[in-house]
Design an enzyme around this catalytic site. Structure first.
Site, mmCIF file in Angstrom:
data_model
loop_
_atom_site.group_PDB
_atom_site.id
_atom_site.type_symbol
_atom_site.label_atom_id
_atom_site.label_comp_id
_atom_site.label_asym_id
_atom_site.label_seq_id
_atom_site.Cartn_x
_atom_site.Cartn_y
_atom_site.Cartn_z
ATOM 1 N N ASP A 36 0.874 -1.109 0.236
ATOM 2 C CA ASP A 36 -0.011 0.181 0.054
ATOM 3 C C ASP A 36 0.781 1.196 0.161
ATOM 4 O OD1 ASP A 36 -2.321 -1.398 -0.157
ATOM 5 O OD2 ASP A 36 -2.952 -0.989 2.061
ATOM 6 N N ASP A 294 -10.047 27.493 -39.180
ATOM 7 C CA ASP A 294 -9.494 26.154 -38.348
ATOM 8 C C ASP A 294 -10.611 25.588 -37.529
ATOM 9 O OD1 ASP A 294 -7.216 26.061 -39.622
ATOM 10 O OD2 ASP A 294 -6.046 27.459 -38.476
ATOM 11 N N GLY A 429 -7.185 16.841 -41.702
ATOM 12 C CA GLY A 429 -6.909 16.976 -43.098
ATOM 13 C C GLY A 429 -6.549 15.730 -43.876
ATOM 14 N N MET A 430 -5.410 15.846 -44.223
ATOM 15 C CA MET A 430 -4.798 14.562 -44.921
ATOM 16 C C MET A 430 -3.863 13.961 -44.204
ATOM 17 S SD MET A 430 -6.222 14.499 -47.948
ATOM 18 C CE MET A 430 -5.102 13.669 -49.012
#
Length: 508
Positions: A36, A294, A429-430
């Site tokens: 513990d 954006d 995006g890409m």
């Protein structure tokens, strides 16, 4: 008791240790078996502490069980009192000491006879509360202990500070970005012309707790820690407290307006509207960003949010209200405070999920196929398995959530950090196509991963090849939809023909 490989909130003694170790010159003695005592390692690693964690384990072993614990626990308290000369020693019970039904209050009384410093017991029921509840209760107990001690000695200061002042309550060790938030809150108070009376428990001296009633108001930015202490100070001294988390443009402004209302009610004459406008328009970039192309590209994207009450509620509001992002469901593991969470987020999401079961959360994420996840480190692991990006917004946390650089979540600088976190958490995006074209994704690995353990279907070699032709950012979704289609119709193997049939069934 439930055995799990992941806990969102730890056992009660961790909460007590977090509070005790946050104070300056306070030592905690944990009455527990070996195993513990991982708190020491966790704190020194995550907080990158240069000093030893002020926690000692009074080990419960077979010898202790045979003879009884009092002698050993008292000896450990006296030894640490002599070695470290702490202002306070907190005896921390655990599940083990509760099972043994030992009278720890008697241990404390016995140790107090010989100890030079103060000794107190963290009175927490380890079967009924978790880490967060225990931390809140322990902080309230320590505050009350020193307020009453000052009263008995006649050392309690009278009256309020000359200028408007605040106690910031709830900043603690192992808190999610707590140190950065505290710096930003101090800066915000300075801008508002408000003195910081005390910050507790982080780096606070217990001897200064008697000064808490001098503040004009208390600010409790975290729902999980500080509310009980603030309510105690309100009942004893009439000190109002503000529990609005200043996270995001809207809530930060609401918090500042509430501060204006509270201090003006006590005789001040301040107007913060010009400050709010200036900060929103020129200091915080989040308001501008929310109107940029954006952010508009994220409008309507589906996300899920999960975490503690404070951060999950705040992020849900920011995503839905300030950024136009669709929160499919928002959830918390703070089941003990579920009503508050529902009240905060219900109008900003389609569904509210209250659970401590990480498996249920994983399945809920897989079910809705979000564009991004905002959760704890556990949800980050889920996102990796599902190929869904994840921004970590709440504890439980990893060392990467204790950045060396300045990254608050609160105040106007916090709005910028959150805007960055949100935007960078999406696959944009890409990006995914470029990673596959130029390398960076092991596309063959993705199809073998799923959240549920009942993925008992076999894919033919041809079907796997066909699945690999699917763009990476939707491949996981196609795989799960196909498996769902196959199970509903009793297919044990997925061929190319089954894939096409599944595709036609959803009209794709």
């Amino acid at each position: 008791m439930k055995l799990a490989y992941w806990m969102y909130a730890g056992p009660a003694h961790i909460g007590t240790l977090r509070v005790a170790s946050s104070f300056k010159n306070v030592h905690a003695i944990m009455h527990a078996p070996l195993g513990d005592d991982y708190f020491n390692v966790m704190r020194s690693m995550l907080e990158r502490e240069r000093n030893y964690t002020p926690v000692t384990t009074s080990v419960v072993d077979r010898n202790v069980l045979a003879r009884g614990s009092q002698e050993k626990v008292v000896d450990n308290i006296i030894r640490k009192d002599n070695e470290e000369a702490p202002d306070l020693i907190v005896l921390t019970p655990t599940c083990t000491s509760s099972i043994l039904q030992e009278d720890l209050e008697n241990f404390v009384e016995r140790a107090q006879i010989d100890a030079k410093g103060d000794v107190m017991l963290a009175d927490v029921n380890h079967y009924r509360v978790n880490e967060l509840q225990a931390a809140d209760s322990t902080l309230q107990q320590i505050v009350k202990y020193y307020i009453e001690k000052a009263k008995k000695k006649g050392e309690l200061p009278e009256g309020k500070t000359e200028k408007p002042s605040v106690n910031i309550i709830g900043v603690s060790t192992l808190g999610f970005h707590n140190q950065h938030d505290c710096t930003e809150l101090k800066r915000l108070m300075a801008d508002l012309g408000i003195e910081v009376n005390e910050v507790i428990p982080e780096s606070a001296s217990v001897h200064n707790l008697k000064n808490l009633p001098r503040a004009w108001f208390n600010l409790t930015p975290y729902r999980e820690l500080g509310i009980m202490a603030a309510k105690y100070l309100e009942s004893e001294f009439g000190t109002p407290y503000i529990d609005i988390t200043p996270m995001g443009v809207v809530e930060t402004a609401r918090c500042v307006r509430k501060i204006q209302q509270v201090v003006n009610a006590q005789g001040a004459n301040v107007d913060y509207e010009e400050f709010i406008d200036n900060q929103t328009l020129h200091v915080s970039q989040a308001a501008w960003f929310s109107r940029s192309i954006d952010c508009q590209n994220l409008t309507g994207k589906k996300v899920v949010v999960f975490g503690d009450n404070t951060h999950a509620a705040a992020l849900t509001k920011i995503l839905a209200r300030e950024m136009g992002i669709h929160v499919v469901w928002a959830g918390t593991y703070c089941k003990y405070d579920a009503d508050w969470f529902r009240e905060q987020v219900s109008e900003y999401c389609d569904e509210v999920l209250i659970t401590e079961d990480n498996g249920e959360i994983g399945d809920a994420i897989a079910r809705v196929e979000p564009a991004a996840i905002f959760g704890t480190q556990m949800e980050r692991h889920v996102g990796k398995r599902l190929n869904i990006p994840c921004g970590v917004i709440a504890a439980p946390i990893h060392i990467q959530n204790f950045p060396i650089g300045y990254k608050p979540f609160m105040g106007y600088e916090g709005t910028n950090q959150i805007a960055d976190l949100v935007y960078n958490s999406f696959t944009l995006g890409m990006e995914d196509h470029l990673l596959e074209i130029f390398g960076g994704h092991d596309t063959k690995e993705v199809i073998t991963k799923s959240i549920s353990a009942d993925s008992d279907l076999n894919w033919t070699k041809e079907a796997k090849a066909e699945l690999n032709k699917v763009p990476g950012f939707v491949r996981g979704k196609v795989k799960r939809n196909t498996e769902k289609f196959a199970r509903e119709r009793g297919f044990e193997q997925i061929s190319v023909e089954v894939m096409y049939a599944a595709k036609e069934s959803v009209g794709a």
